[in-house]
Design an enzyme around this catalytic site. Structure first.
Site, PDB file in Angstrom:
ATOM      1  N   LYS A  31       0.827  -1.215   0.000  1.00 18.43           N
ATOM      2  CA  LYS A  31       0.000   0.000   0.000  1.00 18.43           C
ATOM      3  C   LYS A  31       0.862   1.266   0.000  1.00 18.43           C
ATOM      4  O   LYS A  31       0.606   2.195  -0.765  1.00 18.43           O
ATOM      5  CB  LYS A  31      -0.925   0.027   1.232  1.00 18.43           C
ATOM      6  N   ARG A  75      13.068  -6.315  11.236  1.00 20.55           N
ATOM      7  CA  ARG A  75      12.270  -5.600  12.234  1.00 20.55           C
ATOM      8  C   ARG A  75      11.507  -6.586  13.101  1.00 20.55           C
ATOM      9  O   ARG A  75      11.070  -7.615  12.627  1.00 20.55           O
ATOM     10  CB  ARG A  75      11.258  -4.692  11.519  1.00 20.55           C
ATOM     11  N   ARG A  91      -0.291 -10.295  12.858  1.00 21.87           N
ATOM     12  CA  ARG A  91      -0.761  -9.110  12.120  1.00 21.87           C
ATOM     13  C   ARG A  91      -1.787  -9.517  11.060  1.00 21.87           C
ATOM     14  O   ARG A  91      -2.767  -8.803  10.838  1.00 21.87           O
ATOM     15  CB  ARG A  91       0.424  -8.377  11.462  1.00 21.87           C
TER      16      ARG A  91
END
Ligand SMILES: [Zn+2]
Length: 222
Positions: A16, A157, A168
């Site tokens: 996105k 990360r 997630r």
């Protein structure tokens, strides 16, 4: 001419942010990141910024209604004259309801672009993504282990670890995917795009065409 709102929708890691960066110039739209907007507003210290800061300082989420008022202010700025791109917002059906009502009241034309990427590809993409701890640059394992900007070692990360990515994606399925159904029922046009296995440029070109077709249809019916 009515303002145009392009809502980029899709799971984490679907591209996105990359698409927003490519499309803003091609389409002449402003890119509104709600996170950046919130930080800027808090830094400005105006009434709404202070209201938001009180929640953030108390460790609470800023209420949807406050974020929505900030979006409404933001889209009245000069760079949003033609329209704007939202990426990663709305994230919940409650946010989508507020946003949808506000856009409708302001006569904003909306198009939702749904970037479809398989969860296997997302997990592979995010586990290969690397970030520089010093300067924040993003890269991936195919570009070596050192930052091209500052030379520091790149690292995975915390939230890109496979077990966190799984969480997630589960949160996306439970809270965010129903937003798509909300838009469908509200009669907002949804453009489905295959977001995997192609270059970001090829995807951006397809989205650009869809926007042109949508705008063209509007011009004819106006
Ligand atoms: Zn760096």
């Amino acid at each position: 001419m009515a303002q145009f709102c392009l809502i980029l929708f899709g799971p984490p890691g679907s591209g996105k942010g990359t698409q927003a960066a490519l499309l803003r110039g091609r389409l002449g739209l402003a890119h509104i990141s709600t996170g950046d907007m919130l930080r800027a507003r808090i830094a400005s210290g105006d009434d709404l910024g202070q209201e938001a800061a009180a929640y953030v300082n108390a460790g609470a989420l800023v209420p949807d209604e406050v974020v929505n008022r900030m979006v409404e202010d933001r889209i009245q700025q000069a760079d949003c004259e033609r329209g704007f791109i939202l990426d990663g917002y709305p994230r919940t059906v409650a946010q989508a309801r507020l946003l949808g009502a506000m856009l409708k009241a302001r006569g904003v034309r909306s198009l939702v672009v749904h970037l479809r990427v398989s969860y296997n590809e997302i997990t592979a993409r995010l586990s290969a993504r690397r970030q520089c701890a010093r300067c924040g640059s993003i890269s991936n394992t195919s570009h070596g282990e050192f930052c091209v900007t500052c030379g520091s070692r790149m690292a995975l990360r915390q939230d890109d670890r496979p077990e966190v990515v799984k969480q997630r994606l589960e949160a996306y399925e439970a809270q965010t995917k129903p937003v798509l159904e909300y838009f469908r029922e509200a009669g907002v046009k949804i453009f489905e795009v295959e977001g995997g296995g192609r270059t970001p440029e090829a995807i951006a070109m397809e989205i650009e065409k869809a926007v042109e077709v949508d705008a063209g249809a509007n011009v004819r019916t106006a």
